[in-house]
Every structure is written in C-alpha cells, then in structure tokens.
Design a protein around this motif. Structure first.
Motif, PDB file in Angstrom:
ATOM      1  N   ILE A  64      70.087  -0.975  54.110  1.00  0.00           N
ATOM      2  CA  ILE A  64      71.477  -0.523  54.150  1.00  0.00           C
ATOM      3  C   ILE A  64      71.852  -0.058  52.747  1.00  0.00           C
ATOM      4  N   THR A  65      72.089   1.231  52.610  1.00  0.00           N
ATOM      5  CA  THR A  65      72.344   1.830  51.298  1.00  0.00           C
ATOM      6  C   THR A  65      73.557   2.748  51.361  1.00  0.00           C
ATOM      7  N   SER A  66      73.922   3.263  50.199  1.00  0.00           N
ATOM      8  CA  SER A  66      75.049   4.205  50.122  1.00  0.00           C
ATOM      9  C   SER A  66      74.656   5.623  50.505  1.00  0.00           C
ATOM     10  N   SER A  79      87.111  13.415  55.294  1.00  0.00           N
ATOM     11  CA  SER A  79      86.793  14.442  56.288  1.00  0.00           C
ATOM     12  C   SER A  79      86.829  13.895  57.711  1.00  0.00           C
ATOM     13  N   LEU A  80      86.636  12.580  57.844  1.00  0.00           N
ATOM     14  CA  LEU A  80      86.700  11.937  59.160  1.00  0.00           C
ATOM     15  C   LEU A  80      88.103  11.481  59.520  1.00  0.00           C
ATOM     16  N   GLY A  81      89.057  11.735  58.635  1.00  0.00           N
ATOM     17  CA  GLY A  81      90.422  11.281  58.877  1.00  0.00           C
ATOM     18  C   GLY A  81      90.666   9.842  58.484  1.00  0.00           C
ATOM     19  N   LEU A  82      89.686   9.211  57.837  1.00  0.00           N
ATOM     20  CA  LEU A  82      89.822   7.808  57.412  1.00  0.00           C
ATOM     21  C   LEU A  82      90.450   7.789  56.015  1.00  0.00           C
ATOM     22  N   ILE A  83      91.729   8.179  55.964  1.00  0.00           N
ATOM     23  CA  ILE A  83      92.381   8.402  54.675  1.00  0.00           C
ATOM     24  C   ILE A  83      92.606   7.090  53.940  1.00  0.00           C
ATOM     25  N   LYS A 127      78.304   8.400  65.372  1.00  0.00           N
ATOM     26  CA  LYS A 127      77.437   7.888  64.311  1.00  0.00           C
ATOM     27  C   LYS A 127      78.131   7.977  62.952  1.00  0.00           C
ATOM     28  N   ALA A 128      78.867   9.038  62.709  1.00  0.00           N
ATOM     29  CA  ALA A 128      79.581   9.179  61.440  1.00  0.00           C
ATOM     30  C   ALA A 128      80.576   8.041  61.250  1.00  0.00           C
ATOM     31  N   TYR A 129      81.341   7.714  62.291  1.00  0.00           N
ATOM     32  CA  TYR A 129      82.316   6.629  62.168  1.00  0.00           C
ATOM     33  C   TYR A 129      81.632   5.277  62.003  1.00  0.00           C
ATOM     34  N   SER A 130      80.505   5.089  62.631  1.00  0.00           N
ATOM     35  CA  SER A 130      79.772   3.838  62.476  1.00  0.00           C
ATOM     36  C   SER A 130      79.287   3.657  61.039  1.00  0.00           C
ATOM     37  N   VAL A 131      78.760   4.726  60.455  1.00  0.00           N
ATOM     38  CA  VAL A 131      78.323   4.669  59.057  1.00  0.00           C
ATOM     39  C   VAL A 131      79.510   4.393  58.145  1.00  0.00           C
ATOM     40  N   ALA A 132      80.621   5.077  58.391  1.00  0.00           N
ATOM     41  CA  ALA A 132      81.801   4.906  57.542  1.00  0.00           C
ATOM     42  C   ALA A 132      82.297   3.466  57.562  1.00  0.00           C
ATOM     43  N   LEU A 146      78.381  12.156  55.383  1.00  0.00           N
ATOM     44  CA  LEU A 146      79.588  12.109  56.207  1.00  0.00           C
ATOM     45  C   LEU A 146      80.356  13.418  56.212  1.00  0.00           C
ATOM     46  N   GLN A 147      80.473  14.053  55.040  1.00  0.00           N
ATOM     47  CA  GLN A 147      81.292  15.257  54.925  1.00  0.00           C
ATOM     48  C   GLN A 147      80.576  16.512  55.403  1.00  0.00           C
ATOM     49  N   LEU A 148      79.261  16.430  55.612  1.00  0.00           N
ATOM     50  CA  LEU A 148      78.464  17.637  55.793  1.00  0.00           C
ATOM     51  C   LEU A 148      78.200  17.994  57.243  1.00  0.00           C
ATOM     52  N   GLY A 149      78.636  17.163  58.176  1.00  0.00           N
ATOM     53  CA  GLY A 149      78.605  17.543  59.576  1.00  0.00           C
ATOM     54  C   GLY A 149      77.304  17.298  60.302  1.00  0.00           C
ATOM     55  N   ILE A 150      76.348  16.613  59.670  1.00  0.00           N
ATOM     56  CA  ILE A 150      75.055  16.430  60.342  1.00  0.00           C
ATOM     57  C   ILE A 150      75.078  15.293  61.345  1.00  0.00           C
ATOM     58  N   PHE A 151      75.974  14.315  61.180  1.00  0.00           N
ATOM     59  CA  PHE A 151      76.065  13.212  62.135  1.00  0.00           C
ATOM     60  C   PHE A 151      76.836  13.647  63.376  1.00  0.00           C
TER      61      PHE A 151
END
Length: 777
Positions: free
Chosen positions: A576-578, A646-650, A593-598, A584-589
């Motif tokens: 588990i790393t950074s 970018s995910l709206g998680l302000i 999956k993006a929200y899970s990583v976040a 997250l911002q680049l759209g590949i997830f």
C-alpha cells in the motif's frame, strides 16, 4: 620533496587558458609564461581550524548555477570530527570551488548573534568576539558579514570596536579548495584524482629554476594581495578559485590564510572584502558574468528578482502567514532557475540536485503553469534538445527518450559516471508529452507546438517500442552505474510487496501507466487539431485498451486497492503506497476503483496528519526515516490532492492542503522541504525533519502553486479562448485570495475569490484581452 627555487616566488591571481604552446610535464604546467607546479612540491604553512564536533545548522544561498552552503557564522570549517556537514562549500558545475572559508579572531571562532539567508542569493551574519585573555573582553568587537552570489562570490566584512578603548587583534580568513566532484561529496569513491596545483610567478628580471635542489629549502614569499587555488583534473581541465581582496588589504599571508592586524579606536569601523572568481581553463565557470563589487552584485540580483516578480502571477490572501509561504515559494522559484546554454529552467534542488533533471523539471513546470508558463516552455525546449538519438547502454539512452539527469563535473567529463546526460528514467518521456499538451492549453502557443511536434512523435514512438516487451511501460537497469529503480521513487529499497520483499524487474509502475494513458489522450487532441486523424484515432484506441488492462491487472482484490507495480513475472507488487494517488486525476481508473483508492489513502496508516506517507506504516518495510518507504513528500501529496479534487472529494483535498500548509509554516523561512519523516503528527509536536533533505527543492516549492490550483480549480482552454473556473473552494484558514497578472493565452486577468461559510465566490476584477471566463459553481 619540496622544490627549491633560485629566486623567491609568490602566488598570483591569474591563470592563462590552455593553448597549443602549453607545456605540461609531471613537474609543472606552463600556460603562456605562467607556471603551475604540483602542490606537494611547495608546502605552504597551515592555519589551524576550529574543530566542530556535531553537525551545524547551515545557510544556503544560490544564484543560477552557483550555490554556497556555510554554517550559521558564514564559515566553511577547514576540519571537523567525523566529517560533519560534508555538503558545505561553494559549488558550480558539480565542482566544489571552495572547501574552506573560515573567519577567526586571534585564532578563535566568533560568537554568533544572528544570521539569515532570507534573500536567497545572499547571507548576512552578525557576530562578536569571545573573551580572549585580558586584552580583548567578550562582546566588544562587532563583526558584520555580507555574502552575495552573482556569477562570483562577494563578501564584505565590517569590524567595529564598541569598547571605550583602542583594541588590537588579528582577524584572519582561511581559504581552501579541494575541487572535488559533487558525487565525491555524496560518497562516490574514486581510485585516482587529479592534482592540486600552486600558481607561481618569478620576479620579472629572472626566470626561476624549477629543478630540485637538495641544498636549499627557500620557501615562496607570498606578497600579492590576491590568492589563487588551482587543480588539474584527470581530463586535463585546470580549475581555479581566484581571490582578489578589496577595501583594506591583508597585512600578511600564511599559506592560504589572509591576516589583518587591526587596531581600532573606540567606535571605529573598518571594512574588509574580497571577490572569488571561479574559472575552468581560464573561462568563467558560471554562466553569469560577474560584476566587480558586492554592491553591484546585490543591485543586479535585486533588479533581476524584481523583473521576475513582474512576469509572474502575483498571489495573495488575507492571511499573513499564508502570504509568507507564497512569497517564499515565488522567491524560491526565482532562485532555482538555472541556465543551460541559451535556455533556463529550474534545477531540482540544493545541494544534491542543482542541475537539469527530466522528471523534476517537468513536474515543477507543470505545477507552476499558473505562476509562469514560460518555465514550461523553456523546460520542454531544453529537454527536447537533449532527447535521445541513439542506443547507448552506458547512459541508457534510446531514440526519443527524455533524459533523467545531466552532470558537468569531472566524473562526468572523465566518463566515470554515465550522466552526460543519463537517461535512466521511465516516466520523464510521458511527463514531457503531458506538459507539451498542458502548456498549449494554457498558452495557445502554436509556434512552440509546431517546433516540438517531431519531438512529441519521437517520444510517443519510444513509449510504444518500450511497451512491446511487457505490454506496459517498464524499466530494467542496463547501465552498471545506473539506477535500479527508475520512477520517482528511485531509491534501491522502495519497490516492495506486502511482505516487504524487493521486486525483480522489469518493473511496471502504476503511475507510469497513468502518465502514458494521459499522454495518449492529450496528444490525440492535438493530433486531431493538426488533421492527423490517423494518429488521433490510434492513440485514443491504445489509451482505452490500456485502461481496460490496467484496471484488470493492477487491482489487488483483497485490499480493494491498486498495486504499486507489476514485477518481471507479471505478479502484483502489492504494498500500500502513495503511487496510485498519482493516477486519480488522469482518468485511468474506473470510477469505483478511483474512489476506493482515494478513501484508502486517508487511512491512519497512510495519512500522518502532515501528509500522506509514501508507504503504509503497516508494511514490514516501513521506516519513517526512509527516503521512499514511509516519509512524506510535499509534491507527492500535492499531486494526490489534485486527484482528490478531480473526484469531487474537496474536503479530503483540503485536508491534505492544510496538513502541508501547517508543516510548511513551521519550517525555516516557511520553505517546504524535499521530504519529511513519516512520524505521526501528535498535538503540538513539530514535523520531524529528514536529515539531508534538499531545501529549496523545486517540486516541493512547486507544490505550493499546485495546491493553490487545486483550490481555485482553473481549467484553461486557450486554443478556444476560454477559462473555466469550476467550484472554487477556499479552506477555512483563508477568507480571501487574489490572483493578479494571470496569463491564459493572450489575455492577462485579475481574479478575486472570497469565502463565506462553505461557499467561495469568484469575480473577474480586471481583464486585458477577450478571453471568455466561465465560472461554474
């Protein structure tokens, strides 16, 4: 055996460039009538140094390709126990041109009163005397030192007598230069070095006999008001530090120590000074042409800094501590600029990385597009000039590949290291493509876009060729002196699985695949604009296929998280790393999956209160003092914060901002370090410093502007003459924020943001140009 001369000789301040008439023998080097001899042939008196038993706080100043590191007295000690603070010295072109600069009073070290390197290009020191016998009571002599860098080193010293009686004492300045390569300072061993030299000049009426004479032991007479320290490298280059004294001249010399015998009446002040020019083969080593005096040097720096300040976006808030952080970041971006031929970009950091890097320069240029897009233009153009042209395993060069690191010191010139330049980086090439597209979005600079288009094609071709081997963009060291790991986490112990075991290559890092995805999608838009529909369609299709495979192959099902990498067997490197935060911002997830990583990045084993750790504290490999295995890096966190936004998680993004801002406000000069230790934030405890972090450091400084961009959320589209400002959100610690002189395309505008509760309003205060500004709440 010491050399004996029939006539006395003396050190001089000049050296003549090598010409076809140069005579070089083991005994001497004659350059246009002036003679160097190996240092061991002429022993000179030594001046004792004051021993230091523990590491000292340091002052760091920089000007273009020069940087100076001293202790808080402004000294570079000539000796220490256990070689503390090995990085001290005056450096240029990866060479230490000054390894000792030590001021003493009657053989004693002064007592520090205050010192600062706040201006960045200069340092100021105020000190006094210790008690010296009965004749010099403590705290009666005031010594004010000012050092300025501007193509050379300038120092002025004011010495004042604050007693009621006349005082007599000796003030000495000891100089030396070992001319070691920066890699040697960092611990790189060498089997053989060049030779230190003494510059000698005969009296005009006779030429000295340079043969050995065992019956005479007459030593040189040092009478000139200048000194020259010199060295010949294994490549034959002759390097010099020429010291020319100004104001009151020294009364005597003892070796490389200048001595003033001062007698000061009550409240009398005397001024001493000198200038150190550094040369290689009789040409200035620095790209900056130095003036004559310190006053001229200071004025030149202040003028250039003012001009820089007028070119950038001025950012201010209603909070003084926030403004100090911003002002420091603006100043450090100015200080970190460095010239390479006709171009200028940001060097990576002082002291270890004061040179051109691919990854560091590209990320910093991307972070500062809002501040000054010219940084991006210069970075893109300069790196394109060095773009790989042939296959070279020693340097890991390949056609189309963007460099990792350029070095100019003796080790590089002698091919003892591959950094001429070295190309061992897996991510610089897709990062170059991303910046190429982003720069165009901010500027609509069609001329630069066209000039660099073939370089963009070559970069994409390199990516495609390299991906043929594993299906992903992977690295595996080829050069015996290259880097084992070639992503941004490039230390040898950081690519580990959940058991803490090192991965075997070739290694495919998760964030690098996201960079490739973004590069293909962004370059496809440019290709479509250029009517290259074949390329546009191909790159979009390749990006879509990569996204599908990535979400399948990199996902750790039982952790609901993205793997750090795939190893050479295609197995998950499942720590588990950074790193997945960069994706997250680049759209590949996929969205889920993006929200899970976040969410996972916010867990206590990752977020320590100051920022997100590089590696989970639950990992067997975790070390809060490790370079990439538990530390916290500002740039890493700023990139992740952009992804959260970018995910709206302000709120989550602002939490990262607040931790980094709190950490930065507690640093010397409110300057974010390269990294800090990963220890938990507890109550009033200050962040734990990483012992040898670079400061200032480019992408740490750039993170300040990237976090500001995260807040105001500017989305430029200069080709379509539009700027969107989407749901700007100021943190609770700031009520108002203004951006003056912001450049988007050909328009310059001023924006003002004001927070009321949880809502942030934006208005266009001034606009010079016809840019359409769309504010979306």
């Amino acid at each position: 055996m010491p050399i004996s001369l029939r006539r006395k000789i003396r050190p001089v301040g000049g050296i003549i460039a090598m010409t076809p008439d140069t005579l070089t023998t083991p005994e001497k080097i004659v350059l246009d009538g002036k003679t160097f001899v190996p240092a061991e042939q002429i022993p000179i008196p030594e001046w004792p140094c004051v021993l230091s038993e523990r590491p000292q706080p340091v002052l760091t100043v920089k000007d273009d390709d020069l940087f100076l590191i001293t202790d808080t007295l402004g000294n570079i000690a000539g000796c220490s126990i256990n070689d503390v603070n090995p990085s001290m010295g005056l450096f240029c072109a990866d060479t230490r041109f000054l390894s000792r600069l030590e001021l003493q009073l009657d053989g004693h070290s002064p007592i520090l009163l205050s010192s600062t390197a706040d201006k960045g290009f200069s340092l100021s020191v105020l000190c006094t005397n210790p008690r010296i016998d009965e004749r010099l009571p403590a705290d009666t002599v005031g010594i004010r030192r000012e050092v300025v860098l501007n193509g050379a080193l300038f120092e002025e010293i004011e010495v004042s007598n604050y007693s009621t009686t006349t005082l007599s004492f000796e003030l000495s300045l000891s100089f030396d230069a070992d001319f070691v390569d920066l890699f040697e300072v960092r611990g790189h061993g060498r089997d053989k070095r060049g030779r230190l030299l003494r510059l000698v000049e005969p009296p005009q009426e006779e030429t000295p006999h340079l043969g050995l004479d065992t019956t005479q032991h007459q030593q040189p007479e040092y009478v000139e008001k200048s000194l020259t320290l010199a060295y010949q490298g294994l490549d034959g280059a002759v390097m010099e530090s020429r010291i020319k004294f100004q104001h009151r001249q020294p009364d005597d010399f003892r070796g490389y120590t200048a001595i003033w015998r001062l007698e000061l009446a009550s409240h009398e002040t005397q001024k001493l000074g000198y200038r150190i020019n550094i040369l290689t083969n009789n040409k200035l080593s620095s790209t900056v042409n130095p003036p004559i005096t310190l006053v001229q040097a200071r004025s030149a720096e202040l003028m250039e800094e003012r001009e820089w300040g007028q070119q950038i976006t001025q950012i201010r808030s209603d909070k003084s501590i926030f403004n100090r952080v911003i002002e420091r970041a603006e100043q450090d971006m100015y200080l970190l600029r460095q010239s390479f031929g006709k171009h200028q970009t940001v060097s990576a950091g002082v002291p270890w990385f004061s040179t051109l890097f691919g990854r560091d320069s590209l990320i910093t240029a991307s972070q500062t597009l809002m501040l000054n897009p010219k940084i991006a233009k210069e970075t893109l153009t300069l790196l394109a000039l060095y773009q790989g042209k042939s296959e070279d395993e020693w340097r890991e060069e390949e056609p189309g590949k963007i460099l990792h690191e350029l070095r100019l010191g003796e080790l590089a010139r002698c091919q003892e290291i591959p950094h001429t330049p070295y190309y061992g980086t897996i991510d610089a090439t897709p990062l170059w493509l991303m910046l190429y597209a982003d720069y165009y979005s901010w500027t609509h600079d069609g001329e630069t876009l066209e000039q660099l288009w073939n370089h963009a094609i070559a970069s994409m071709d390199w990516i495609d060729r390299t991906m043929e081997k594993t299906g992903y963009l992977s690295y595996f060291r080829k050069s015996k002196l290259g880097l084992a790991n070639q992503g941004w986490k490039d230390s040898g112990d950081c690519i580990v699985n959940r058991k803490g075991e090192l991965a075997n290559g070739p290694v495919s890092l998760c964030e690098v695949q996201a960079y490739v995805y973004a590069a293909k999608m962004r370059l496809a838009e440019i290709a479509r604009m250029k009517k290259r529909l074949d390329l546009a369609d191909r790159w979009v299709e390749e990006a879509k296929n990569l996204k599908v495979r990535f979400n399948r192959d990199f996902w750790i099902e039982d952790q609901d998280f993205c793997a750090l990498a795939l190893d050479g067997e295609g197995e998950l490197v499942d720590s588990i790393t950074s790193n997945p935060g960069h994706c997250l911002q680049l759209g590949i997830f996929t969205p889920e999956k993006a929200y899970s990583v976040a969410e996972r990045l916010r867990a206590p084993d990752m977020f320590n209160g100051w920022g997100i750790r590089t590696l989970s504290s639950s990992s067997p490999a975790y070390n809060p003092m490790g370079y990439h295995i538990g530390s916290v890096w500002p740039h890493d966190n700023a990139i992740i914060a952009m992804g959260l936004r970018s995910l709206g998680l302000i709120d989550q993004a602002l939490e990262v901002f607040q931790g980094l801002f709190d950490m930065t406000s507690l640093q010397p000069y409110q300057r974010p370090p390269e990294l800090l230790c990963g220890y938990e934030r507890n109550g009033d405890n200050a962040p734990v410093q990483y012992p040898v972090a670079c400061t200032p450091q480019a992408w740490a400084t750039g993170s300040i502007f990237q976090l500001l961009q995260m807040m105001v959320n500017l989305v430029p589209d200069a080709p379509n003459n539009c700027l969107r400002i989407i749901d700007p959100t100021l943190p609770e610690s700031i009520n108002r924020l203004s951006l003056h002189n912001l450049r988007v395309g050909s328009t310059i505008l001023d924006l003002e943001f004001e927070r009321s509760g949880s809502t942030t309003a934006c208005r266009v205060a001034k606009k010079r140009g016809n840019l359409r500004v769309v504010i979306e709440a």
